[in-house]
Design a protein around this motif. Sequence first.
Motif, PDB file in Angstrom:
ATOM      1  N   MET A   1       0.433  -1.382   0.284  1.00  5.77           N
ATOM      2  CA  MET A   1      -0.040   0.218   0.102  1.00  5.77           C
ATOM      3  C   MET A   1       0.596   1.231  -0.122  1.00  5.77           C
ATOM      4  O   MET A   1       1.373   1.538   0.507  1.00  5.77           O
TER       5      MET A   1
ATOM      6  N   ASP B   1      -8.044   3.645   1.675  1.00  9.14           N
ATOM      7  CA  ASP B   1      -8.243   2.180   2.197  1.00  9.14           C
ATOM      8  C   ASP B   1      -8.251   1.903   3.906  1.00  9.14           C
ATOM      9  O   ASP B   1      -9.060   1.041   4.352  1.00  9.14           O
TER      10      ASP B   1
ATOM     11  N   MET C   1     -15.241   7.116   1.823  1.00  3.29           N
ATOM     12  CA  MET C   1     -14.819   5.175   1.907  1.00  3.29           C
ATOM     13  C   MET C   1     -16.294   4.708   1.774  1.00  3.29           C
ATOM     14  O   MET C   1     -16.625   3.966   1.287  1.00  3.29           O
TER      15      MET C   1
ATOM     16  N   ARG D   1     -17.948   3.966  -1.923  1.00  2.00           N
ATOM     17  CA  ARG D   1     -17.239   3.433  -2.162  1.00  2.00           C
ATOM     18  C   ARG D   1     -17.463   1.821  -1.819  1.00  2.00           C
ATOM     19  O   ARG D   1     -17.504   1.120  -2.339  1.00  2.00           O
TER      20      ARG D   1
ATOM     21  N   SER E   1     -16.308   0.791   0.959  1.00  2.00           N
ATOM     22  CA  SER E   1     -15.374  -0.418   1.485  1.00  2.00           C
ATOM     23  C   SER E   1     -14.348   0.731   2.387  1.00  2.00           C
ATOM     24  O   SER E   1     -14.544   1.794   2.187  1.00  2.00           O
ATOM     25  N   GLY E   2     -13.059   0.095   3.062  1.00  2.00           N
ATOM     26  CA  GLY E   2     -12.180   0.805   4.134  1.00  2.00           C
ATOM     27  C   GLY E   2     -12.206   0.538   5.565  1.00  2.00           C
ATOM     28  O   GLY E   2     -13.563   0.108   5.612  1.00  2.00           O
ATOM     29  N   SER E   3     -11.405   0.634   6.167  1.00  2.00           N
ATOM     30  CA  SER E   3     -11.885   0.686   7.563  1.00  2.00           C
ATOM     31  C   SER E   3     -10.707   2.088   8.496  1.00  2.00           C
ATOM     32  O   SER E   3      -9.864   3.108   7.709  1.00  2.00           O
TER      33      SER E   3
ATOM     34  N   HIS F   1      -8.203  -4.784   9.590  1.00  2.00           N
ATOM     35  CA  HIS F   1      -8.420  -3.805   8.299  1.00  2.00           C
ATOM     36  C   HIS F   1      -8.664  -5.367   7.661  1.00  2.00           C
ATOM     37  O   HIS F   1      -9.275  -4.875   6.333  1.00  2.00           O
ATOM     38  N   THR F   2      -8.183  -6.599   7.886  1.00  2.00           N
ATOM     39  CA  THR F   2      -8.115  -7.312   6.632  1.00  2.00           C
ATOM     40  C   THR F   2      -9.830  -8.313   6.998  1.00  2.00           C
ATOM     41  O   THR F   2      -9.550  -9.227   6.218  1.00  2.00           O
TER      42      THR F   2
END
Length: 208
Positions: free
Chosen positions: A22, A74, A118, A121, A123-125, A195-196
């Motif tokens: 990233m 992201d 976000m 879109r 998504s995101g944290s 995040h994942t």
Amino acid sequence: MVVGVGPGIGLAVARRFVREGMSAGLIARSEATVKAAAEEFGSTGVLPVTADVTDEAGLRAALDRVVEAFGVPDAVVYNAALIQPDRIGDLSAQQHLDALAVNVVGAITTAAHLAPAMAERGSGSFLITGGMPLPKPDYASLSLGKAGVRTVVTLLDQQYGAAGVHAASVTVSGGVSPGSGWDPDDIANHYWRLHTQAPAEWIHEIVI
């Protein structure tokens, strides 16, 4: 994007996410601090920006610079905090407001500026560094601030969670130092884990 990229958790989180491929926007109040952080990454896609989180216009301008460079983030990590020992009665009303501006209001400004895009879109944290799992009388202003952080996370989840934005905090309950139980590189792994996470597995606070 890391807001409050000092040499401990903030820099470790940036390293962890950059290692995954990233780009990173690094924001700190001190130009020397943010430049030193950026130097660790060499020619990697990292943008250092100076901003004081208590300066709303300056903070929003810094966030815009990162978005212009890398797009809607992201992951956003708010890591700024005013850590000082104080007890009830030690600070003036203005000093309490100054602490709240760093510990809570800066996070709100950052979220207000970035979370809508976000969510659009999908998504995101948005991750906030927490602390003080229990209030401590010797750290009154920080205890109040970290209680505020938990509330901010809850509100962000209620407002943006259904749109795909994962709001969470990493509550660090001890002094951060390499090789200790609160090693910054180990702590950074928890931010990556949050995040994942898939939406069905989201948790909203990790206490270390």
